[in-house]
Design a protein around this motif. Sequence first.
Motif, PDB file in Angstrom:
ATOM      1  N   LYS A 107      37.732 -38.556 -68.648  1.00 41.98           N
ATOM      2  CA  LYS A 107      37.675 -38.168 -67.467  1.00 41.98           C
ATOM      3  C   LYS A 107      38.766 -37.637 -66.687  1.00 41.98           C
ATOM      4  O   LYS A 107      39.639 -38.691 -67.444  1.00 41.98           O
ATOM      5  N   ALA A 108      38.752 -36.363 -66.305  1.00 40.27           N
ATOM      6  CA  ALA A 108      40.765 -36.245 -66.861  1.00 40.27           C
ATOM      7  C   ALA A 108      41.067 -36.981 -65.274  1.00 40.27           C
ATOM      8  O   ALA A 108      40.576 -36.751 -64.173  1.00 40.27           O
ATOM      9  N   ASP A 109      42.049 -36.376 -64.889  1.00 36.88           N
ATOM     10  CA  ASP A 109      42.494 -36.797 -63.812  1.00 36.88           C
ATOM     11  C   ASP A 109      42.884 -36.183 -62.216  1.00 36.88           C
ATOM     12  O   ASP A 109      44.141 -35.551 -61.738  1.00 36.88           O
ATOM     13  N   ILE A 110      41.771 -36.131 -62.102  1.00 32.53           N
ATOM     14  CA  ILE A 110      41.827 -34.607 -61.406  1.00 32.53           C
ATOM     15  C   ILE A 110      42.049 -34.015 -59.810  1.00 32.53           C
ATOM     16  O   ILE A 110      42.779 -33.642 -59.416  1.00 32.53           O
ATOM     17  N   ASP A 111      42.031 -35.783 -59.366  1.00 33.97           N
ATOM     18  CA  ASP A 111      42.629 -36.719 -57.751  1.00 33.97           C
ATOM     19  C   ASP A 111      43.800 -35.818 -57.723  1.00 33.97           C
ATOM     20  O   ASP A 111      45.118 -35.530 -57.039  1.00 33.97           O
ATOM     21  N   ALA A 112      44.851 -36.199 -58.934  1.00 36.65           N
ATOM     22  CA  ALA A 112      46.231 -36.020 -58.866  1.00 36.65           C
ATOM     23  C   ALA A 112      46.434 -34.697 -59.408  1.00 36.65           C
ATOM     24  O   ALA A 112      47.764 -34.171 -58.348  1.00 36.65           O
ATOM     25  N   PHE A 113      45.780 -34.295 -60.073  1.00 34.52           N
ATOM     26  CA  PHE A 113      46.271 -32.326 -60.003  1.00 34.52           C
ATOM     27  C   PHE A 113      45.937 -31.494 -58.704  1.00 34.52           C
ATOM     28  O   PHE A 113      46.673 -30.821 -58.410  1.00 34.52           O
ATOM     29  N   ALA A 114      45.430 -32.261 -58.332  1.00 33.34           N
ATOM     30  CA  ALA A 114      44.376 -31.447 -56.757  1.00 33.34           C
ATOM     31  C   ALA A 114      45.988 -31.612 -55.677  1.00 33.34           C
ATOM     32  O   ALA A 114      46.537 -31.186 -54.622  1.00 33.34           O
ATOM     33  N   ASP A 115      46.521 -33.718 -55.427  1.00 39.28           N
ATOM     34  CA  ASP A 115      47.592 -33.750 -54.718  1.00 39.28           C
ATOM     35  C   ASP A 115      48.113 -32.842 -55.420  1.00 39.28           C
ATOM     36  O   ASP A 115      49.716 -32.157 -54.433  1.00 39.28           O
ATOM     37  N   LYS A 161      50.950 -30.773 -53.521  1.00 42.13           N
ATOM     38  CA  LYS A 161      52.729 -30.387 -52.992  1.00 42.13           C
ATOM     39  C   LYS A 161      53.251 -29.446 -52.852  1.00 42.13           C
ATOM     40  O   LYS A 161      54.114 -28.511 -52.017  1.00 42.13           O
ATOM     41  N   ILE A 162      52.455 -27.905 -54.123  1.00 44.65           N
ATOM     42  CA  ILE A 162      53.623 -27.136 -54.314  1.00 44.65           C
ATOM     43  C   ILE A 162      52.912 -26.671 -52.762  1.00 44.65           C
ATOM     44  O   ILE A 162      54.281 -25.465 -52.479  1.00 44.65           O
ATOM     45  N   SER A 163      51.693 -26.280 -52.783  1.00 44.60           N
ATOM     46  CA  SER A 163      51.225 -25.546 -51.639  1.00 44.60           C
ATOM     47  C   SER A 163      52.517 -25.814 -50.872  1.00 44.60           C
ATOM     48  O   SER A 163      52.574 -24.785 -49.613  1.00 44.60           O
ATOM     49  N   ASP A 164      51.998 -26.924 -50.392  1.00 42.44           N
ATOM     50  CA  ASP A 164      53.389 -27.491 -48.984  1.00 42.44           C
ATOM     51  C   ASP A 164      54.590 -26.718 -49.012  1.00 42.44           C
ATOM     52  O   ASP A 164      55.233 -26.159 -48.055  1.00 42.44           O
ATOM     53  N   PHE A 165      55.065 -26.567 -50.375  1.00 42.04           N
ATOM     54  CA  PHE A 165      56.614 -25.856 -50.394  1.00 42.04           C
ATOM     55  C   PHE A 165      56.609 -24.356 -50.086  1.00 42.04           C
ATOM     56  O   PHE A 165      57.566 -24.025 -49.504  1.00 42.04           O
ATOM     57  N   VAL A 166      55.528 -24.269 -51.401  1.00 38.71           N
ATOM     58  CA  VAL A 166      55.296 -22.715 -50.519  1.00 38.71           C
ATOM     59  C   VAL A 166      55.354 -22.508 -49.236  1.00 38.71           C
ATOM     60  O   VAL A 166      56.083 -20.969 -49.542  1.00 38.71           O
ATOM     61  N   HIS A 167      54.488 -23.113 -48.661  1.00 36.96           N
ATOM     62  CA  HIS A 167      54.256 -22.331 -47.388  1.00 36.96           C
ATOM     63  C   HIS A 167      55.432 -22.561 -46.173  1.00 36.96           C
ATOM     64  O   HIS A 167      56.058 -22.012 -45.708  1.00 36.96           O
ATOM     65  N   GLN A 168      56.545 -23.964 -46.742  1.00 34.32           N
ATOM     66  CA  GLN A 168      57.716 -24.253 -46.482  1.00 34.32           C
ATOM     67  C   GLN A 168      58.775 -23.236 -46.161  1.00 34.32           C
ATOM     68  O   GLN A 168      59.149 -22.188 -45.349  1.00 34.32           O
ATOM     69  N   HIS A 169      58.936 -22.164 -46.974  1.00 31.52           N
ATOM     70  CA  HIS A 169      59.234 -21.064 -47.959  1.00 31.52           C
ATOM     71  C   HIS A 169      59.047 -19.746 -48.049  1.00 31.52           C
ATOM     72  O   HIS A 169      59.679 -19.295 -48.671  1.00 31.52           O
ATOM     73  N   ASN A 170      57.638 -20.420 -47.536  1.00 30.08           N
ATOM     74  CA  ASN A 170      56.949 -18.585 -47.021  1.00 30.08           C
ATOM     75  C   ASN A 170      57.463 -17.563 -46.944  1.00 30.08           C
ATOM     76  O   ASN A 170      58.607 -17.181 -46.341  1.00 30.08           O
ATOM     77  N   GLY A 171      57.359 -16.804 -47.687  1.00 31.16           N
ATOM     78  CA  GLY A 171      57.892 -15.365 -47.786  1.00 31.16           C
ATOM     79  C   GLY A 171      59.510 -14.925 -48.726  1.00 31.16           C
ATOM     80  O   GLY A 171      60.025 -14.231 -49.078  1.00 31.16           O
ATOM     81  N   ASP A 172      59.871 -16.447 -49.204  1.00 32.08           N
ATOM     82  CA  ASP A 172      60.998 -16.860 -50.314  1.00 32.08           C
ATOM     83  C   ASP A 172      61.260 -16.793 -51.283  1.00 32.08           C
ATOM     84  O   ASP A 172      61.389 -16.839 -52.944  1.00 32.08           O
TER      85      ASP A 172
END
Lengths: 715, 715
Positions: free
Chosen positions: A653-661, A665-676
Amino acid sequence: MPTETLKEFFHPESIAIIGASADFTTISGKPMKNLLRNDYKGSIYPVNPRYDEIEGVKCYDSILDIPGQVDLAMIAVSAARLISILEQCIEKNVQNILLFSSGFAEIGESGRKIQDEVAKMAQENNVRIIGPNSVGCLNVKDSIPMGFATSLEAENGFKTGNIGLVSQSGALGFSVFGLAQEEDLGFTYVVNTGNEMDVTTIDTMEFMLEDEDTTVIAAYMEGVPNGQQLINVAKRAKELQKPLIILKTGKSEIGKEAVSSHTASLAGSEEMFQVIAKQYGIITVKDIDEMIDVMKIVSRRKWANGKKLVTVSNSGAAGIAMADLSEEFGLLLEPLKGETKEKIEGTIPSYGSALNPIDITAQALKEQHIFTDTLETLVKDDNTDIIIIQTTFGGALGEQICRKVAEIDKREAKPIIVTVTGTEELTGKGRQVLREYGVPVYKTTYDTMVAVKHLSNLSDFYKTELAAERPAVNAGKAEKEEYKSGVWTEEKSKRLLKQLSIKVPESAVAESLGEVEQQIDGLAFPLVAKIISPDILHKTDAGGVKLHIQNAAEAKQAFNEILEAGKKYKEGAQIEGVLFEEMLSEKGVEMFIGVKKDPQFGSFLVCGLGGIFIEVLKDISIRHVPVDKAGAKSMVEELKGYAMLQGTRGSKKADIDAFADALVKISDFVHQHNGDLKEMDINPVAVLEEGQGIVALDGLLVWNETEQADLIANQ
Amino acid sequence: MPTETLKEFFHPESIAIIGASADFTTISGKPMKNLLRNDYKGSIYPVNPRYDEIEGVKCYDSILDIPGQVDLAMIAVSAARLISILEQCIEKNVQNILLFSSGFAEIGESGRKIQDEVAKMAQENNVRIIGPNSVGCLNVKDSIPMGFATSLEAENGFKTGNIGLVSQSGALGFSVFGLAQEEDLGFTYVVNTGNEMDVTTIDTMEFMLEDEDTTVIAAYMEGVPNGQQLINVAKRAKELQKPLIILKTGKSEIGKEAVSSHTASLAGSEEMFQVIAKQYGIITVKDIDEMIDVMKIVSRRKWANGKKLVTVSNSGAAGIAMADLSEEFGLLLEPLKGETKEKIEGTIPSYGSALNPIDITAQALKEQHIFTDTLETLVKDDNTDIIIIQTTFGGALGEQICRKVAEIDKREAKPIIVTVTGTEELTGKGRQVLREYGVPVYKTTYDTMVAVKHLSNLSDFYKTELAAERPAVNAGKAEKEEYKSGVWTEEKSKRLLKQLSIKVPESAVAESLGEVEQQIDGLAFPLVAKIISPDILHKTDAGGVKLHIQNAAEAKQAFNEILEAGKKYKEGAQIEGVLFEEMLSEKGVEMFIGVKKDPQFGSFLVCGLGGIFIEVLKDISIRHVPVDKAGAKSMVEELKGYAMLQGTRGSKKADIDAFADALVKISDFVHQHNGDLKEMDINPVAVLEEGQGIVALDGLLVWNETEQADLIANQ
């Protein structure tokens, strides 16, 4: 302009009809006829130099001749005359204009010009315009019809209720209104926005949302005028638990062309719209029938506690069909248990079935209590979230059963839905009784189950979303000096990932041959060496990658070869050095994470498996940013290749949890720089076995200001 | 029994009603009431010792007291009394029995016993039974209602037409009938088969098919009583171009359980049913609404020449929706051309659209000719196969337009379909006019397009299938001595494939070490060696496979090792020798071909790609045997992994044609041995690049008589 201003639009105390006609059968005559027939309480000012009066109401040569204040002007003159009429309206200080005229953007460039000019004038003078190309609006609460749509001519007035309806298309919107009224559904406002020169479907939804009498909003749209506004409306609707139902067309290429020739909108990306709808709890429907079917069930405003369904029928066939559809729609039809089961077995004939679906058989024709006794037992059962009653009984018996069901529905909080199958002659009265009580009633099992599916999904959405505590955005910012600049190649992108606590291979950079040995000291062989150059994006093509480096000597050789190849590949390319990285001993499952910016809705997070899953099967998951952990997991789970991560084919089984994390993280970063951020591509990401985490093996960021032309030149 | 015998069943000249009641509101009273109300021309014989007469008709104590011949007996007595009543019927020489009684197989074992006994008696005495658990039948042609279904009580008689309807469920079947009559559809027969002790839905379809007045047949079924019979009915229906419409439930696990407790059928495999339906041109529908929608369009009996659709609407929104659905449903909405386009541009207003969808705008309200002029232009255009008209106009105008359209439809062979959207009050009359003329009319765009999709698919099916010359079956037979015996392992299976001209690797068999060198002489190295043993199916697990043999010495060593490993793996295993095969230099795309026998429908051919396509994505294609070349190609084309064969990812296009040829060869072979072959598995098949053919790398056949137990013992 704030949408509160629309309140005055739909509640005018005085209306001027510019271009009014005394012939009440014509488009220009009907608006006045409709106001008179509905005993409009405010002042009516017809404007037409050809008449002194119409039906006893004084007629004016010009709007400027009207003595009192004009809250709303309805205009049906040709496009060519519109500018001068509008100037008069502005002089008269009219704030609200309803524009019936056609011949604007929908006919092409010349019409588009006039439309733009009118829009500019309106905006400069704080005038709100609905239309052009509108057939009208209806304030149902106060019975004020403003327009010439056929449904506004109804003989018996309009039924008030809790549904607000807005439509870009007049024919479609007022058809829905008429058909829904036929089913005894009540409304607050009906609005046809037409070409949407100023007021859009979404503006209207925003207005209706804050109207306390409106608790369900339905909309027909051919394009999304403002993506972020739609998202905001959906979020507010969730807070207020006011269901939004949207029918959107313009999905196909031909459909999109037709949209632009119809109301001159842009249909936009259907795929992204569907992602938005699902994520923000908007109910999307396939046609006007389904829209009305959903109106029925959500306007009852009973949410389901869970997905457990019980169906009671006098027709075995209907029960079987409901069982099939439950499975198809993800609803649960579980066998009855304990006391409930025993009681029902005691109620129905031996050749019936107290399984679920419950078949009470045609015996209920003789013993009418069977239906209601069974229902009384079920409403008390905590294992039952939604009850569906199905009957084919006609005549007085059918009507009686329906009345009983309606009375039980009135006192119970549990959703009860009824299917009455049969002709209008035989079973129509039963359906009528249920409609009067506001019980959702359908003619076929399929329509019933589709509506129940929507109710169940919406209830589930409210339950999950209103309970969820979303973690605060916690991603690190990019380093200041590099912020929002150009294309970030692998080395720079990986530094960012490291800041975001997303693992990348251990690495070192050598800018000159002399540095190599010292820099790679401490790294574990074998290594991979990659060129660092903002001018070379496709490193492998450029000969800029060397694998399996086993010692310092090979590393130096690789450095030389890479520099040489890079210079040869692109003359004058700026080469910043060579990146040395440890190679992974285990490959894991190859996945990718991407970010795409949509012109309508902003940033979307994308993920998927590599290889044939993306190349052949186009197997990807998409969510609007921000995405929380639960959302990230669901992204992975909905992939067709999900089984690959669960350890089929002998692998662990692959580390799905770590991938979701990492997704979060990427989502939060993108959200902070949304539009840029224009684009991000982390590909591949090695997802190791469970507990071992993930490693991002390559990365690329493109900031917004970067011109597409630069990118192409770099490739 | 031949289904022609059913003619007498539905056309009785004398009817006995056993258990008749004078209370016409009860189930036992209604059959007589219905006959009297419809002026039944034959003799009615009520049987009930409690009455001397009912409504002036003499009542008998027993069926044996009736003086004349009885063509049909309708029986409503309890299950317990049935045997003795049946004995009397047999003595009276009654050939046809309609059984209303409940309490048989649907209540479990005890009921099943009585049902079986009754069935046996009936069969021994050549008596045909419909039911038990039937609510009745209706001969619409002669207005003979036989039963107590609510729809049989209709005040105004029944509308005759060309549709035959048969349903396992009474409530559902007669609901469809009632609703369809409400839409002015006419029928020949309506039959409710209930538990199907004798006469099944398919028997009834078979009967209706040969009835010249019936040209459309619709059926509701919960299971398929006889798969081969259904296929035969479908083939005959194709010859006669009589559309078959089937609504089948019992798809889900819970649905299947419910089926068995309802009419005690077995629902069978939904997947195989859908394959059969698609392959033999049966229209499957999701619910009764769709069934009626399809009845409308196919009972008009105008087939489309192609998939080119034109839509004309006064609502831009409807046009857009039609464009979207055209794409979704695989229909073609192409821009108008040449003269047609010019003419229509001259007819409609400038702000309309002569693109396709055609938007004639609300101007048609003023100028009614716009609709009909446009339509007249379109019917003459050879580039137009199907025309859809959409209107929202109500009142007298709407009615007028509908009448004009109906008149044009009457004289033209091209299918014309109309959507009239709006309330019954506004637009009902227009729809009524169209129904009277038999023009298919719908209320929503979606329903219209679903019906058009079915019409287009059926027209296409007729066109393709009636034109296709199927090549004669040409596969070789298996060698006689081996025919139909046990399990054929790899070596034997490959000999068969060779006979069928399906390429297998060049090979030789060595039975002893001494033979090896001589046998492999002429084979090109490298070789693979595999054990030959009917007792060892999983060769690799048994150590029975050696790869990459480069010379004779290695071959001998392999022989020894394989024999040793085989003996060790399974004591006493019969080892026939070792198979030496040339190894392929090129791997190609790995696919498989399989054959499965279904208990209902017989043999199906299955194919797919190997690896994750089968293991993770369950990506397979299925067809009923026999399959011709076009069918074989379509099998490959519908695979999700089809792109893999077309040469993505840098590889060349695979030899799809050769693979399709192999499918046809296997299909022909299986068809010749239909029923004898239990299973076949050719896996893997290496599909080489285009022009290079295919090579079958392994094979296994299992003949029917082989007991499952043997197979398991072998593994």
